[in-house]
Design a protein around this motif. Structure first.
Motif, PDB file in Angstrom:
ATOM      1  N   GLU A 106       0.810  -1.221   0.000  1.00  0.00           N
ATOM      2  CA  GLU A 106       0.000   0.000   0.000  1.00  0.00           C
ATOM      3  C   GLU A 106       0.844   1.272   0.000  1.00  0.00           C
ATOM      4  OE1 GLU A 106      -0.519  -2.625   1.966  1.00  0.00           O
ATOM      5  OE2 GLU A 106      -2.507  -3.313   1.389  1.00  0.00           O
ATOM      6  N   ASN A 107       2.165   1.146   0.095  1.00  0.00           N
ATOM      7  CA  ASN A 107       3.059   2.308   0.218  1.00  0.00           C
ATOM      8  C   ASN A 107       3.718   2.722  -1.100  1.00  0.00           C
ATOM      9  OD1 ASN A 107       4.196   1.208   3.450  1.00  0.00           O
ATOM     10  ND2 ASN A 107       2.816   2.911   3.039  1.00  0.00           N
ATOM     11  N   ASN A 108       3.046   2.533  -2.227  1.00  0.00           N
ATOM     12  CA  ASN A 108       3.642   2.902  -3.523  1.00  0.00           C
ATOM     13  C   ASN A 108       4.081   4.356  -3.577  1.00  0.00           C
ATOM     14  OD1 ASN A 108       3.860   0.620  -5.179  1.00  0.00           O
ATOM     15  ND2 ASN A 108       1.655   0.616  -5.539  1.00  0.00           N
ATOM     16  N   ALA A 109       3.260   5.262  -3.057  1.00  0.00           N
ATOM     17  CA  ALA A 109       3.605   6.685  -3.096  1.00  0.00           C
ATOM     18  C   ALA A 109       4.871   6.953  -2.286  1.00  0.00           C
ATOM     19  CB  ALA A 109       2.445   7.532  -2.576  1.00  0.00           C
ATOM     20  N   LEU A 110       4.995   6.315  -1.137  1.00  0.00           N
ATOM     21  CA  LEU A 110       6.176   6.484  -0.298  1.00  0.00           C
ATOM     22  C   LEU A 110       7.417   5.939  -1.001  1.00  0.00           C
ATOM     23  CD1 LEU A 110       7.315   7.382   2.420  1.00  0.00           C
ATOM     24  CD2 LEU A 110       6.634   5.166   3.348  1.00  0.00           C
ATOM     25  N   MET A 111       7.279   4.793  -1.647  1.00  0.00           N
ATOM     26  CA  MET A 111       8.392   4.213  -2.391  1.00  0.00           C
ATOM     27  C   MET A 111       8.831   5.164  -3.498  1.00  0.00           C
ATOM     28  SD  MET A 111       8.593   0.767  -4.692  1.00  0.00           S
ATOM     29  CE  MET A 111       7.625   1.503  -5.979  1.00  0.00           C
TER      30      MET A 111
ATOM     31  N   GLN B 252      11.025   9.111  11.578  1.00  0.00           N
ATOM     32  CA  GLN B 252      10.105   7.969  11.552  1.00  0.00           C
ATOM     33  C   GLN B 252       8.892   8.367  10.719  1.00  0.00           C
ATOM     34  OE1 GLN B 252       9.137   6.330  15.404  1.00  0.00           O
ATOM     35  NE2 GLN B 252       7.390   5.181  14.601  1.00  0.00           N
ATOM     36  N   ILE B 253       8.702   7.712   9.601  1.00  0.00           N
ATOM     37  CA  ILE B 253       7.638   8.046   8.658  1.00  0.00           C
ATOM     38  C   ILE B 253       6.350   7.344   9.071  1.00  0.00           C
ATOM     39  CG2 ILE B 253       6.929   7.971   6.240  1.00  0.00           C
ATOM     40  CD1 ILE B 253      10.012   7.784   5.606  1.00  0.00           C
ATOM     41  N   ALA B 254       5.306   8.130   9.329  1.00  0.00           N
ATOM     42  CA  ALA B 254       4.039   7.609   9.851  1.00  0.00           C
ATOM     43  C   ALA B 254       3.360   6.633   8.897  1.00  0.00           C
ATOM     44  CB  ALA B 254       3.089   8.769  10.167  1.00  0.00           C
ATOM     45  N   ASP B 255       3.482   6.834   7.587  1.00  0.00           N
ATOM     46  CA  ASP B 255       2.770   5.988   6.621  1.00  0.00           C
ATOM     47  C   ASP B 255       3.434   4.640   6.368  1.00  0.00           C
ATOM     48  OD1 ASP B 255       0.734   7.821   6.247  1.00  0.00           O
ATOM     49  OD2 ASP B 255       1.706   8.772   4.527  1.00  0.00           O
ATOM     50  N   ALA B 256       4.671   4.455   6.803  1.00  0.00           N
ATOM     51  CA  ALA B 256       5.367   3.192   6.560  1.00  0.00           C
ATOM     52  C   ALA B 256       4.683   2.051   7.297  1.00  0.00           C
ATOM     53  CB  ALA B 256       6.829   3.290   6.989  1.00  0.00           C
ATOM     54  N   TYR B 257       4.733   0.885   6.725  1.00  0.00           N
ATOM     55  CA  TYR B 257       4.135  -0.321   7.297  1.00  0.00           C
ATOM     56  C   TYR B 257       4.690  -0.601   8.692  1.00  0.00           C
ATOM     57  CZ  TYR B 257       3.274  -5.453   7.436  1.00  0.00           C
ATOM     58  OH  TYR B 257       2.920  -6.728   7.782  1.00  0.00           O
ATOM     59  N   ALA B 258       6.009  -0.545   8.834  1.00  0.00           N
ATOM     60  CA  ALA B 258       6.659  -0.796  10.125  1.00  0.00           C
ATOM     61  C   ALA B 258       7.938   0.024  10.198  1.00  0.00           C
ATOM     62  CB  ALA B 258       6.959  -2.281  10.292  1.00  0.00           C
TER      63      ALA B 258
ATOM     64  N   ASP C 295      14.240  16.616  -1.985  1.00  0.00           N
ATOM     65  CA  ASP C 295      13.758  16.653  -0.606  1.00  0.00           C
ATOM     66  C   ASP C 295      12.665  15.610  -0.416  1.00  0.00           C
ATOM     67  OD1 ASP C 295      12.372  19.241   1.573  1.00  0.00           O
ATOM     68  OD2 ASP C 295      13.067  17.225   1.975  1.00  0.00           O
ATOM     69  N   SER C 296      13.042  14.399  -0.081  1.00  0.00           N
ATOM     70  CA  SER C 296      12.112  13.278   0.023  1.00  0.00           C
ATOM     71  C   SER C 296      11.150  13.397   1.194  1.00  0.00           C
ATOM     72  CB  SER C 296      12.889  11.966   0.163  1.00  0.00           C
ATOM     73  OG  SER C 296      13.728  11.785  -0.942  1.00  0.00           O
ATOM     74  N   PHE C 297      11.448  14.225   2.175  1.00  0.00           N
ATOM     75  CA  PHE C 297      10.615  14.298   3.382  1.00  0.00           C
ATOM     76  C   PHE C 297       9.487  15.329   3.269  1.00  0.00           C
ATOM     77  CE2 PHE C 297      14.482  12.306   4.743  1.00  0.00           C
ATOM     78  CZ  PHE C 297      14.046  11.345   5.632  1.00  0.00           C
ATOM     79  N   GLU C 298       9.521  16.131   2.214  1.00  0.00           N
ATOM     80  CA  GLU C 298       8.509  17.169   2.053  1.00  0.00           C
ATOM     81  C   GLU C 298       7.116  16.546   1.971  1.00  0.00           C
ATOM     82  OE1 GLU C 298       7.372  20.654  -1.092  1.00  0.00           O
ATOM     83  OE2 GLU C 298       9.484  20.195  -0.778  1.00  0.00           O
ATOM     84  N   GLY C 299       6.217  17.027   2.829  1.00  0.00           N
ATOM     85  CA  GLY C 299       4.835  16.558   2.826  1.00  0.00           C
ATOM     86  C   GLY C 299       4.586  15.270   3.593  1.00  0.00           C
ATOM     87  N   LEU C 300       5.616  14.667   4.163  1.00  0.00           N
ATOM     88  CA  LEU C 300       5.444  13.415   4.908  1.00  0.00           C
ATOM     89  C   LEU C 300       5.139  13.702   6.377  1.00  0.00           C
ATOM     90  CD1 LEU C 300       8.349  11.179   3.558  1.00  0.00           C
ATOM     91  CD2 LEU C 300       5.939  11.151   2.886  1.00  0.00           C
ATOM     92  N   ASP C 301       4.263  12.897   6.957  1.00  0.00           N
ATOM     93  CA  ASP C 301       4.012  12.974   8.393  1.00  0.00           C
ATOM     94  C   ASP C 301       5.089  12.173   9.113  1.00  0.00           C
ATOM     95  OD1 ASP C 301       1.680  14.497   8.204  1.00  0.00           O
ATOM     96  OD2 ASP C 301       0.422  12.720   7.952  1.00  0.00           O
ATOM     97  N   LEU C 302       5.769  12.808  10.049  1.00  0.00           N
ATOM     98  CA  LEU C 302       6.807  12.136  10.828  1.00  0.00           C
ATOM     99  C   LEU C 302       6.318  11.936  12.252  1.00  0.00           C
ATOM    100  CD1 LEU C 302      10.015  13.998   9.585  1.00  0.00           C
ATOM    101  CD2 LEU C 302       9.061  11.834   8.779  1.00  0.00           C
ATOM    102  N   VAL C 303       6.682  10.799  12.823  1.00  0.00           N
ATOM    103  CA  VAL C 303       6.337  10.455  14.202  1.00  0.00           C
ATOM    104  C   VAL C 303       7.535  10.830  15.071  1.00  0.00           C
ATOM    105  CG1 VAL C 303       5.797   8.547  15.765  1.00  0.00           C
ATOM    106  CG2 VAL C 303       4.894   8.540  13.423  1.00  0.00           C
TER     107      VAL C 303
END
Length: 163
Positions: free
Chosen positions: A83-88, A112-118, A96-104
């Motif tokens: 389900e993480n195609n967009a993240l991949m 720590q990327i919130a959308d990652a599986y684990a 800048d790969s972190f732009e727009g990502l939710d971090l924990v």
């Protein structure tokens, strides 16, 4: 002379076709270098110990992540799901790969990327130069299954000599 070149090319093609069938997961490794977040898409990752829990990760010699791995040694490993195609895709592009990502937020200040599986929090334990990559072993000292019910993404390469 052309026969030996042809034989070498044929041998490389045979090896490449077989080597490509070594299955791997898809991961994103992240770290901090000073105040900058760095991350990279990777697939040369494997669990290598139960006690203590450890993984191995091979990183190309030109990657920005090496500064963290060879410095403080702390990094995050994110397991990517189907389900993480967009993240991949985000981490397969330069920039800048972190732009727009939710971090924990975590106690270790590892991205720590919130959308990652684990997510696994890791500390480098060893290092070996392996051809065009550097192989690190790392102890996993924290982790979280962030999205139960998903399945990890698995990759079979078309050629064993390139990503």
């Amino acid at each position: 002379m052309s026969d030996s070149i042809s034989d070498a090319e044929n041998e490389r093609a045979r090896i490449g076709a077989a080597l490509a069938k070594v299955a791997s997961g898809i991961y994103v490794a992240t770290a901090r270098v000073d105040d900058e977040l760095v991350g990279m898409l990777c697939s040369f990752v494997e669990q290598c110990s139960f006690e203590p829990p450890m993984i191995s990760i091979a990183v190309g010699k030109e990657r920005a992540l090496l500064q963290a791995l060879d410095g403080h040694g702390l990094f995050g490993l994110h397991i990517i799901s189907k389900e993480n195609n967009a993240l991949m895709k985000t981490f397969s592009r330069p920039g800048d790969s972190f732009e727009g990502l939710d971090l924990v937020e975590n106690l270790f200040e590892i991205p720590q990327i919130a959308d990652a599986y684990a997510f696994l929090a890791c500390k480098v334990a060893g290092r070996v130069v392996c051809g065009d990559h550097i192989l690190y072993t790392a102890e996993v000292f924290d982790g979280e299954l962030q999205h139960a019910g998903q399945e990890p993404m698995v990759r079979i390469r078309a050629n064993g000599f390139k990503y």
